[in-house]
Design a protein around this motif. Structure first.
Motif, short mmCIF file in Angstrom:
data_model
loop_
_atom_site.label_atom_id
_atom_site.label_comp_id
_atom_site.label_asym_id
_atom_site.label_seq_id
_atom_site.Cartn_x
_atom_site.Cartn_y
_atom_site.Cartn_z
N GLY A 72 -76.33 -15.09 -2.65
CA GLY A 72 -76.93 -16.42 -2.69
C GLY A 72 -75.93 -17.52 -2.97
O GLY A 72 -76.25 -18.70 -2.89
N HIS A 73 -74.70 -17.15 -3.33
CA HIS A 73 -73.66 -18.14 -3.60
C HIS A 73 -72.67 -18.18 -2.44
O HIS A 73 -72.47 -17.17 -1.75
CB HIS A 73 -72.92 -17.83 -4.90
CG HIS A 73 -73.78 -17.94 -6.11
ND1 HIS A 73 -74.38 -19.10 -6.50
CD2 HIS A 73 -74.16 -17.01 -7.01
CE1 HIS A 73 -75.07 -18.89 -7.61
NE2 HIS A 73 -74.96 -17.63 -7.94
N ALA A 74 -72.06 -19.31 -2.22
CA ALA A 74 -71.08 -19.44 -1.15
C ALA A 74 -69.85 -18.60 -1.45
O ALA A 74 -69.46 -18.43 -2.60
CB ALA A 74 -70.68 -20.91 -0.99
N HIS A 75 -69.28 -18.03 -0.38
CA HIS A 75 -67.98 -17.37 -0.47
C HIS A 75 -67.98 -16.13 -1.36
O HIS A 75 -66.96 -15.83 -1.99
CB HIS A 75 -66.91 -18.36 -0.97
CG HIS A 75 -66.91 -19.68 -0.26
ND1 HIS A 75 -66.68 -19.79 1.10
CD2 HIS A 75 -67.11 -20.93 -0.71
CE1 HIS A 75 -66.74 -21.06 1.44
NE2 HIS A 75 -67.01 -21.78 0.37
N GLY A 76 -69.08 -15.41 -1.42
CA GLY A 76 -69.10 -14.18 -2.23
C GLY A 76 -68.11 -13.15 -1.75
O GLY A 76 -67.52 -12.42 -2.55
N ASP A 77 -67.90 -13.07 -0.43
CA ASP A 77 -66.94 -12.10 0.08
C ASP A 77 -65.51 -12.48 -0.30
O ASP A 77 -64.68 -11.62 -0.60
CB ASP A 77 -67.07 -11.95 1.60
CG ASP A 77 -67.02 -13.27 2.35
OD1 ASP A 77 -67.13 -14.34 1.69
OD2 ASP A 77 -66.89 -13.25 3.58
N PHE A 78 -65.22 -13.77 -0.35
CA PHE A 78 -63.90 -14.23 -0.80
C PHE A 78 -63.68 -13.83 -2.26
O PHE A 78 -62.59 -13.38 -2.65
CB PHE A 78 -63.79 -15.74 -0.65
CG PHE A 78 -62.57 -16.34 -1.30
CD1 PHE A 78 -61.33 -16.27 -0.68
CD2 PHE A 78 -62.66 -16.96 -2.55
CE1 PHE A 78 -60.20 -16.81 -1.29
CE2 PHE A 78 -61.53 -17.50 -3.15
CZ PHE A 78 -60.30 -17.42 -2.52
N ALA A 79 -64.72 -13.97 -3.08
CA ALA A 79 -64.60 -13.66 -4.50
C ALA A 79 -64.31 -12.18 -4.73
O ALA A 79 -63.40 -11.81 -5.48
CB ALA A 79 -65.88 -14.06 -5.23
N SER A 80 -65.07 -11.30 -4.07
CA SER A 80 -64.86 -9.87 -4.28
C SER A 80 -63.51 -9.42 -3.73
O SER A 80 -62.81 -8.62 -4.35
CB SER A 80 -65.99 -9.06 -3.64
OG SER A 80 -66.09 -9.30 -2.25
N ARG A 81 -63.11 -9.95 -2.58
CA ARG A 81 -61.81 -9.61 -2.01
C ARG A 81 -60.67 -10.09 -2.90
O ARG A 81 -59.65 -9.41 -3.03
CB ARG A 81 -61.64 -10.23 -0.62
CG ARG A 81 -62.38 -9.52 0.50
CD ARG A 81 -61.79 -9.88 1.86
NE ARG A 81 -61.46 -11.29 1.98
CZ ARG A 81 -62.29 -12.23 2.40
NH1 ARG A 81 -63.52 -11.90 2.72
NH2 ARG A 81 -61.89 -13.49 2.50
#
Length: 256
Positions: free
Chosen positions: A43-52
């Motif tokens: 639900g938050h923007a850029h979740g994939d960026f955060a986990s990566r």
């Protein structure tokens, strides 16, 4: 007398976007002595960026042989990502760019877990499955206070609301635990996409195969067969007593 037991560590990982999501916001790492699962905040923007970002930062670590220092280095790297995500959110003008994290570090006859959020670490030992981490979530707070049951927590409207995450606040309180390793221990790191659909009994049955590759693939298959409403990621790790005086690592996987 100091325990000098050396262990051979084997691991395998599997991730899937699931049946309802367009993008996989989970990431994982399986490296010598360090295993990680991170779940970008839905639900938050850029979740994939955060986990990566978490996985990439931890993948560059060269951890020392001392467990306490390895814990400190892992913690410092995650705190560095916390600041990175806070800065990125300000730059992108969004409220939060965040991710859960659960990391397992092994050194000698001991291991340590660091985590924030509701990604979990399980241990199967002597055919008994134990959840070692405690979810940092609203429903876990309610369950701990006896206001709802474990089954009610699973179906609570706020079951996805976490109270701690990398990137969610300027101060990140990473919870930590340490334990001695025993021959045959099976560890499981996972995102909530697994345990929301697969119960503990089935998780234990799959891990009892003692085959990391089979267990990782089968756990994801079960999650998809039972709904697959979220990204699902698992890292399965087995410790066995090794011959010789030093640790060895067998892992066909590196990062996801």
């Amino acid at each position: 007398m100091e325990n000098t037991t050396a262990f051979q560590w084997e691991s395998a990982a599997h991730t899937d976007v699931g049946l309802a999501r367009a993008r996989n916001e989970d990431a994982w790492l399986a490296a010598p002595g360090l295993w990680v699962v991170a779940d970008g905040m839905g639900g938050h923007a850029h979740g994939d960026f955060a986990s990566r970002s978490i996985v990439e930062a931890l993948s560059t670590l060269s951890l020392p042989g001392d467990l306490d220092q390895a814990i400190a280095d892992t913690r410092a790297a995650i705190l560095g990502v916390n600041q990175l995500l806070m800065d990125e959110a300000r730059h992108a003008r969004v409220r939060v760019i965040g991710s859960t994290v659960v990391a397992l570090v092994s050194r000698g006859h001991q291991c340590a877990c660091l985590w924030a959020g509701d990604s979990r670490l399980y241990l199967l030992r002597d055919n008994h499955l134990q959840q070692l981490t405690r979810d940092h979530s609203h429903v876990e707070q309610l369950r701990a206070r006896g206001l709802i049951t474990a089954d009610e927590a699973k179906h609570h409207p706020a079951h996805n609301a976490i109270t701690r995450a990398v990137g969610a606040a300027a101060t990140l309180d990473l919870e930590t635990l340490t334990l001695d390793v025993r021959d045959g221990d099976m560890f499981l790191l996972c995102s909530d996409g697994l345990y929301n659909d697969v119960d503990d009994t089935d998780i234990a049955t799959v891990l009892a195969s003692w085959d990391c590759r089979h267990a990782a693939d089968e756990l994801v298959r079960l999650a998809l067969a039972r709904g697959g409403q979220d990204n699902v990621t698992v890292v399965v790790i087995r410790a066995s007593e090794a011959d010789g005086s030093s640790e060895s690592y067998l892992s066909p996987d590196t990062t996801g």
